[in-house]
Design a protein around this motif. Structure first.
Motif, PDB file in Angstrom:
ATOM      1  N   ARG A  13       0.964  -1.024   0.328  1.00 40.64           N
ATOM      2  CA  ARG A  13       0.174  -0.132  -0.217  1.00 40.64           C
ATOM      3  C   ARG A  13       0.573   1.503  -0.602  1.00 40.64           C
ATOM      4  O   ARG A  13       1.118   2.159  -0.690  1.00 40.64           O
ATOM      5  N   LEU A  14       1.735   1.224   1.089  1.00 34.65           N
ATOM      6  CA  LEU A  14       2.876   2.283   0.550  1.00 34.65           C
ATOM      7  C   LEU A  14       3.568   2.858  -1.216  1.00 34.65           C
ATOM      8  O   LEU A  14       3.594   3.643  -1.378  1.00 34.65           O
ATOM      9  N   ALA A  15       3.749   1.714  -1.477  1.00 38.09           N
ATOM     10  CA  ALA A  15       4.180   1.653  -2.942  1.00 38.09           C
ATOM     11  C   ALA A  15       2.546   2.355  -3.307  1.00 38.09           C
ATOM     12  O   ALA A  15       2.602   3.093  -4.507  1.00 38.09           O
ATOM     13  N   GLN A  16       1.366   2.067  -3.561  1.00 36.59           N
ATOM     14  CA  GLN A  16       0.068   2.487  -4.304  1.00 36.59           C
ATOM     15  C   GLN A  16      -0.128   4.489  -3.753  1.00 36.59           C
ATOM     16  O   GLN A  16      -0.932   4.983  -4.887  1.00 36.59           O
ATOM     17  N   CYS A  17       0.592   4.160  -2.495  1.00 36.35           N
ATOM     18  CA  CYS A  17       1.057   5.835  -1.985  1.00 36.35           C
ATOM     19  C   CYS A  17       1.878   7.260  -2.893  1.00 36.35           C
ATOM     20  O   CYS A  17       1.684   8.057  -2.652  1.00 36.35           O
ATOM     21  N   GLN A  18       2.125   6.100  -3.020  1.00 33.14           N
ATOM     22  CA  GLN A  18       3.377   6.921  -4.281  1.00 33.14           C
ATOM     23  C   GLN A  18       3.082   7.389  -5.688  1.00 33.14           C
ATOM     24  O   GLN A  18       3.715   9.181  -4.945  1.00 33.14           O
ATOM     25  N   ARG A  19       2.478   7.754  -5.933  1.00 32.52           N
ATOM     26  CA  ARG A  19       2.026   8.057  -7.245  1.00 32.52           C
ATOM     27  C   ARG A  19       1.132   9.657  -6.292  1.00 32.52           C
ATOM     28  O   ARG A  19       1.199  10.612  -6.521  1.00 32.52           O
ATOM     29  N   GLU A  24       2.906  12.011  -5.372  1.00 34.43           N
ATOM     30  CA  GLU A  24       3.711  12.851  -6.281  1.00 34.43           C
ATOM     31  C   GLU A  24       2.843  13.831  -6.839  1.00 34.43           C
ATOM     32  O   GLU A  24       3.464  15.320  -7.018  1.00 34.43           O
ATOM     33  N   TYR A  25       1.574  13.301  -6.565  1.00 32.42           N
ATOM     34  CA  TYR A  25       0.704  14.198  -7.201  1.00 32.42           C
ATOM     35  C   TYR A  25       1.108  15.923  -6.133  1.00 32.42           C
ATOM     36  O   TYR A  25       0.305  17.046  -6.462  1.00 32.42           O
ATOM     37  N   ALA A  26       1.091  15.408  -4.537  1.00 30.53           N
ATOM     38  CA  ALA A  26       1.155  16.413  -3.976  1.00 30.53           C
ATOM     39  C   ALA A  26       2.660  17.011  -3.430  1.00 30.53           C
ATOM     40  O   ALA A  26       3.178  17.458  -2.744  1.00 30.53           O
ATOM     41  N   GLY A  27       3.479  16.869  -4.942  1.00 28.38           N
ATOM     42  CA  GLY A  27       4.568  17.842  -5.151  1.00 28.38           C
ATOM     43  C   GLY A  27       6.023  17.020  -4.999  1.00 28.38           C
ATOM     44  O   GLY A  27       6.635  17.162  -4.515  1.00 28.38           O
ATOM     45  N   GLY A  28       5.672  15.494  -3.566  1.00 25.28           N
ATOM     46  CA  GLY A  28       6.570  14.359  -3.524  1.00 25.28           C
ATOM     47  C   GLY A  28       7.658  14.078  -5.173  1.00 25.28           C
ATOM     48  O   GLY A  28       7.433  14.160  -5.570  1.00 25.28           O
ATOM     49  N   THR A  29       9.114  14.381  -4.433  1.00 28.45           N
ATOM     50  CA  THR A  29       9.710  14.091  -5.729  1.00 28.45           C
ATOM     51  C   THR A  29      10.984  13.521  -5.590  1.00 28.45           C
ATOM     52  O   THR A  29      11.706  12.431  -6.230  1.00 28.45           O
ATOM     53  N   ALA A  30      10.798  12.530  -4.746  1.00 29.73           N
ATOM     54  CA  ALA A  30      11.284  11.762  -3.991  1.00 29.73           C
ATOM     55  C   ALA A  30      11.181   9.772  -3.721  1.00 29.73           C
ATOM     56  O   ALA A  30      10.017   9.885  -4.266  1.00 29.73           O
ATOM     57  N   SER A  31      11.542   9.256  -2.872  1.00 32.44           N
ATOM     58  CA  SER A  31      10.503   7.664  -3.034  1.00 32.44           C
ATOM     59  C   SER A  31       9.991   7.584  -1.661  1.00 32.44           C
ATOM     60  O   SER A  31      10.715   8.510  -0.137  1.00 32.44           O
ATOM     61  N   LEU A  32       8.662   7.759  -0.850  1.00 30.26           N
ATOM     62  CA  LEU A  32       7.825   7.137  -0.143  1.00 30.26           C
ATOM     63  C   LEU A  32       8.979   6.614   0.811  1.00 30.26           C
ATOM     64  O   LEU A  32       8.873   7.196   2.109  1.00 30.26           O
ATOM     65  N   THR A  33       9.625   5.258   0.675  1.00 23.16           N
ATOM     66  CA  THR A  33      10.231   4.635   1.486  1.00 23.16           C
ATOM     67  C   THR A  33      11.650   4.757   1.922  1.00 23.16           C
ATOM     68  O   THR A  33      11.629   5.025   3.162  1.00 23.16           O
ATOM     69  N   LEU A  74       6.679   5.014  10.034  1.00 24.27           N
ATOM     70  CA  LEU A  74       6.851   6.262   9.132  1.00 24.27           C
ATOM     71  C   LEU A  74       8.450   5.720  10.038  1.00 24.27           C
ATOM     72  O   LEU A  74       8.385   5.665  11.862  1.00 24.27           O
ATOM     73  N   LEU A  75       9.758   7.059  10.344  1.00 14.96           N
ATOM     74  CA  LEU A  75      10.576   6.716  10.945  1.00 14.96           C
ATOM     75  C   LEU A  75      10.731   7.278  12.382  1.00 14.96           C
ATOM     76  O   LEU A  75       9.895   8.741  12.523  1.00 14.96           O
ATOM     77  N   PRO A  76      11.567   6.874  13.625  1.00 13.11           N
ATOM     78  CA  PRO A  76      11.225   7.295  14.721  1.00 13.11           C
ATOM     79  C   PRO A  76      11.570   8.598  14.737  1.00 13.11           C
ATOM     80  O   PRO A  76      11.178   9.163  15.148  1.00 13.11           O
ATOM     81  N   GLN A  77      12.714   9.418  13.861  1.00 13.98           N
ATOM     82  CA  GLN A  77      13.028  10.782  13.915  1.00 13.98           C
ATOM     83  C   GLN A  77      11.991  12.090  12.822  1.00 13.98           C
ATOM     84  O   GLN A  77      11.990  12.922  13.458  1.00 13.98           O
TER      85      GLN A  77
END
Length: 282
Positions: A164-170, A173-182, A194-197
């Motif tokens: 599902r994380l992979a499905q959220c990638q698109r 990207e619509y929200a301006g993301g340019t990296a990989s969510l992972t 989500l990362l602890p920090q």
């Protein structure tokens, strides 16, 4: 026959309203949750959907279950809460937020954001990712409040299946993301968290918008998912609460534009055409 049918229909509607009144009063007196000033139609849609799933015919039978069975009460309160969000499920909102974060947070000594009646961990995680990518998260406190201990537990236990994380990638990207969510998540046993920090910048608390007072000053308040269910009196009460909690020049995100006769409308400047994002100017 027509007149008799109309009388029966009217009597049925009156009985339904009585049952709803009694159920809402029971929730206040038994559990301390007050939905009496919520929109009646929205309440009925949620309640009848729950009744259908549980095979119940009347609101009275639902009330009986809720008063005598803790699991049924928990399911009822969950059904009346804000539906849980998924990661970047509203990319337009996320894109708008991305463009507004700098203006309200960059100049503050200790920026604070309030996700009021937060729609679960994934809504808060979406905001944390946006703040991280805009270089603001390390200085910003996210305060996510929900209405019950059960919702707090859900947020604490949240994990996302990797697929599902992979499905959220698109959507990301619509929200301006340019990296990989992972890059923002740690992967364990086929699930992502989500990362602890990033998680450490989110504080969770139980909070009741109907009864509780302002608890801090914020540079950004977002409440776009719960407000549509509030009746007029409750809506005005909550808008007054937000006004008391929002710092000068802070930004307020609502479900719909303020009406010209709203009590605090003169204190706000609309930031985006046809969109309910406002800067407090007085």
């Amino acid at each position: 026959m027509g007149a008799l049918s109309d009388l029966r229909s009217e009597a049925g509607a009156e009985l339904e309203e009585l049952e709803l009144d009694l159920l809402l009063e029971a929730l206040v007196r038994r559990y301390g949750f007050d939905y009496r000033l919520h929109e009646r139609d929205a309440l009925k849609r949620k309640l009848y959907a729950l009744m259908h799933r549980r095979g119940l015919a009347t609101l009275s039978s639902l009330q009986d279950r809720a008063l005598h069975d803790p699991a049924s009460a928990s399911a009822l309160l969950r059904a009346l809460s804000v539906p849980p969000a998924t990661l970047f499920d509203d990319p337009q909102e996320a894109l708008q937020l991305r463009g507004l974060l700098d203006a309200c947070l960059r100049g503050a000594a200790l920026p604070r954001v309030w996700l009021a009646d937060c729609a679960g961990a994934e809504q808060a995680w979406t905001l944390a990712v946006l703040l991280e990518e805009e270089g603001l998260l390390a200085r910003t406190e996210i305060h996510a409040t929900v209405g019950s201990d059960e919702l707090l537990a859900e947020a604490a236990a949240c994990r996302i299946p990797v697929e599902r994380l992979a499905q959220c990638q698109r959507l990301y990207e619509y929200a301006g993301g340019t990296a990989s969510l992972t890059v923002h998540f740690q992967i364990e046993d086929g699930h992502a968290v989500l990362l602890p920090q990033l998680r450490s910048r989110i504080s969770w608390a139980q909070y009741n918008l109907v009864t509780d007072a302002s608890f801090n000053e914020f540079q950004l308040i977002v409440c776009r998912r719960a407000l549509p269910d509030f009746g007029p009196l409750l809506r005005q009460r909550v808008l007054t609460l937000f006004h008391a909690s929002l710092a000068p020049l802070g930004i307020l995100g609502l479900d719909r534009p303020l009406a010209s006769d709203d009590a605090h409308a003169r204190h706000y400047q609309q930031l985006l055409p046809q969109q309910a994002w406002y800067k407090r100017i007085a």
